[in-house]
Design a protein around this motif. Structure first.
Motif, PDB file in Angstrom:
ATOM      1  N   ASN A   4       0.832  -1.195   0.000  1.00 19.29           N
ATOM      2  CA  ASN A   4       0.000   0.000   0.000  1.00 19.29           C
ATOM      3  C   ASN A   4       0.872   1.252   0.000  1.00 19.29           C
ATOM      4  N   HIS A   5       1.776   1.346  -1.002  1.00 20.43           N
ATOM      5  CA  HIS A   5       2.630   2.520  -1.085  1.00 20.43           C
ATOM      6  C   HIS A   5       3.050   2.718  -2.533  1.00 20.43           C
ATOM      7  N   SER A   6       3.473   3.954  -2.836  1.00 23.37           N
ATOM      8  CA  SER A   6       3.949   4.263  -4.185  1.00 23.37           C
ATOM      9  C   SER A   6       5.463   4.387  -4.228  1.00 23.37           C
ATOM     10  N   VAL A   7       6.121   4.364  -3.097  1.00 25.84           N
ATOM     11  CA  VAL A   7       7.573   4.468  -3.019  1.00 25.84           C
ATOM     12  C   VAL A   7       8.187   3.076  -3.151  1.00 25.84           C
ATOM     13  N   THR A   8       9.105   2.912  -4.078  1.00 23.90           N
ATOM     14  CA  THR A   8       9.757   1.620  -4.293  1.00 23.90           C
ATOM     15  C   THR A   8      11.197   1.602  -3.796  1.00 23.90           C
ATOM     16  N   GLU A   9      11.719   2.766  -3.451  1.00 26.55           N
ATOM     17  CA  GLU A   9      13.074   2.852  -2.910  1.00 26.55           C
ATOM     18  C   GLU A   9      13.191   4.064  -2.009  1.00 26.55           C
ATOM     19  N   PHE A  10      14.180   4.011  -1.131  1.00 26.57           N
ATOM     20  CA  PHE A  10      14.438   5.118  -0.213  1.00 26.57           C
ATOM     21  C   PHE A  10      15.863   5.619  -0.420  1.00 26.57           C
ATOM     22  N   ILE A  11      16.093   6.848   0.013  1.00 23.41           N
ATOM     23  CA  ILE A  11      17.437   7.420  -0.009  1.00 23.41           C
ATOM     24  C   ILE A  11      17.855   7.689   1.429  1.00 23.41           C
ATOM     25  N   LEU A  12      18.925   7.031   1.860  1.00 25.43           N
ATOM     26  CA  LEU A  12      19.453   7.218   3.210  1.00 25.43           C
ATOM     27  C   LEU A  12      20.341   8.459   3.246  1.00 25.43           C
ATOM     28  N   LEU A  13      20.092   9.342   4.172  1.00 25.49           N
ATOM     29  CA  LEU A  13      20.909  10.554   4.287  1.00 25.49           C
ATOM     30  C   LEU A  13      22.228  10.276   5.003  1.00 25.49           C
ATOM     31  N   THR A  76      26.646  -2.339   9.374  1.00 21.26           N
ATOM     32  CA  THR A  76      27.885  -1.603   9.118  1.00 21.26           C
ATOM     33  C   THR A  76      28.368  -1.646   7.674  1.00 21.26           C
ATOM     34  N   PRO A  77      28.388  -2.807   6.979  1.00 19.15           N
ATOM     35  CA  PRO A  77      28.870  -2.785   5.585  1.00 19.15           C
ATOM     36  C   PRO A  77      28.106  -1.806   4.709  1.00 19.15           C
ATOM     37  N   ARG A  78      26.800  -1.718   4.916  1.00 13.75           N
ATOM     38  CA  ARG A  78      25.991  -0.773   4.135  1.00 13.75           C
ATOM     39  C   ARG A  78      26.420   0.664   4.425  1.00 13.75           C
ATOM     40  N   LEU A  79      26.651   0.972   5.698  1.00 17.73           N
ATOM     41  CA  LEU A  79      27.088   2.316   6.087  1.00 17.73           C
ATOM     42  C   LEU A  79      28.446   2.642   5.463  1.00 17.73           C
ATOM     43  N   ILE A  80      29.351   1.667   5.444  1.00 14.65           N
ATOM     44  CA  ILE A  80      30.690   1.871   4.880  1.00 14.65           C
ATOM     45  C   ILE A  80      30.605   2.155   3.377  1.00 14.65           C
ATOM     46  N   VAL A  81      29.828   1.342   2.663  1.00 13.31           N
ATOM     47  CA  VAL A  81      29.685   1.530   1.208  1.00 13.31           C
ATOM     48  C   VAL A  81      28.993   2.851   0.908  1.00 13.31           C
ATOM     49  N   ASP A  82      27.933   3.173   1.655  1.00  8.83           N
ATOM     50  CA  ASP A  82      27.181   4.402   1.418  1.00  8.83           C
ATOM     51  C   ASP A  82      28.018   5.651   1.666  1.00  8.83           C
ATOM     52  N   SER A  83      29.006   5.545   2.560  1.00 12.11           N
ATOM     53  CA  SER A  83      29.831   6.721   2.859  1.00 12.11           C
ATOM     54  C   SER A  83      30.657   7.165   1.659  1.00 12.11           C
ATOM     55  N   LEU A  84      30.839   6.268   0.672  1.00  9.66           N
ATOM     56  CA  LEU A  84      31.579   6.605  -0.548  1.00  9.66           C
ATOM     57  C   LEU A  84      30.659   6.804  -1.751  1.00  9.66           C
ATOM     58  N   SER A  85      29.336   6.712  -1.520  1.00  9.10           N
ATOM     59  CA  SER A  85      28.364   6.825  -2.613  1.00  9.10           C
ATOM     60  C   SER A  85      27.745   8.214  -2.639  1.00  9.10           C
TER      61      SER A  85
END
Length: 309
Positions: A4-13, A76-85
């Motif tokens: 019940n949503h129209s959002v298919t992805e999110f953006i982490l700040l 943590t791995p996601r946070l590490i990768v996202d810090s360079l994205s």
């Protein structure tokens, strides 16, 4: 199941938007994660290989290290990768999976810590009955119940998350997916869901903390009747456990036992219990435990000797 949503992805700040600070985040948390993996796997391998560390306390410590490794790996791995994205995109399904993993391993850690306090209570307050009460079958049943309880808790959390409709925006002001930041994006009144979350996660954190504090108060009170040597050894073990309880439950209670409001320090508090605690636990349990340190020395001495032949 229809979503019940129209959002298919999110953006982490993430933790910061500043490029220089993002590089610092990468270096700091890469070191933290490597230390977490090495520390917890050292304990796991040592406890599995040692013939002298077969008591229930080390049986539960094995699962605490395993849970800490999985807990940190889910974040943590996601946070590490996202810090360079440049853009930290996470799909809806990945986000829901992270919510499940975060609560599953977080709840499992609560139950394992309670089991460890029970083990210390029986060992110190009922030493003559300790081998009977804390036999291996009982310990195995306690761990199985912990897995089941954690699964039920996580299912309850994911059901709440799946009920949230997301119509936009899709910016999550956090470095991972959790119910608190997701509630701010839902295009519905989230009062009831927040109440359910507090009564679930908040109750587990608060109840677990109270149980642990009471058990250690009883344990410390009973140490008056022990010899100086026995008291010193028991105090060393209990002190390690109390330190872990405080650093694990303090941030957890702060996050999950309050109304749906956000504070500037929320993300740093979350860092402390999702990343800091799995990193600190191996240090606390090895640096303050002579038996574990000795077992590690023997294990690696044997390994090095066998490889040199």
């Amino acid at each position: 199941m229809q979503q019940n949503h129209s959002v298919t992805e999110f953006i982490l700040l993430g933790l910061t938007q500043d490029p220089m600070r993002q590089k610092m985040v990468f270096v700091i948390f890469f070191i933290f994660y490597v230390g977490t993996v090495i520390g917890n796997w050292l304990i796991i391998v040592t406890l599995k290989s040692s013939q002298t560390l077969g008591s229930p306390m080390y049986f539960f410590l094995f699962y605490l290290s395993l849970v800490d490794f999985c807990f940190s790996t889910s974040i943590t791995p996601r946070l590490i990768v996202d810090s360079l994205s440049a853009t930290k995109v996470i799909s809806y399904n990945e986000c829901m999976t992270q919510v499940f993993a975060l609560h599953f391993f977080g709840c499992m850690e609560v139950f394992v810590l309670i089991h460890m306090s029970l083990d210390r209570y029986v060992a110190i307050c009922k030493p003559l009955r300790y081998p009977t009460i804390m036999r291996r079958q009982v310990c195995t049943i306690l761990i199985v119940l912990a897995w089941i309880g954690s699964f039920i808790h996580s299912i309850a959390q994911i059901i709440l998350a799946l009920r949230l409709p997301f119509c936009g925006p899709n910016l999550i002001d956090h470095y991972c997916c959790d119910l608190q930041p997701l509630l701010k994006l839902a295009c519905m009144d989230t009062y009831v869901i927040n109440l359910l979350m507090v009564s679930n996660s908040g109750a587990i954190c608060s109840t677990g903390f109270v149980i642990l504090i009471i058990s250690y108060i009883v344990i410390l009170h009973s140490l008056r009747n022990h010899s100086a040597k026995g008291r010193k050894k028991a105090l060393s073990t209990c002190t390690s456990h109390i330190i872990v309880v405080i650093i694990s439950f303090g941030p957890c209670i702060f996050i999950y036992t309050r109304p749906p409001t956000t504070f500037p320090m929320d993300k740093m508090v979350a860092v402390f219990y999702t990343i800091g605690t799995p990193f600190l636990n191996p240090l606390i349990y090895t640096l303050r435990n002579a038996e574990v340190k000795n077992a590690m020395r023997k294990l690696w001495h044997i390994k090095i000797t066998s490889e040199s032949k």
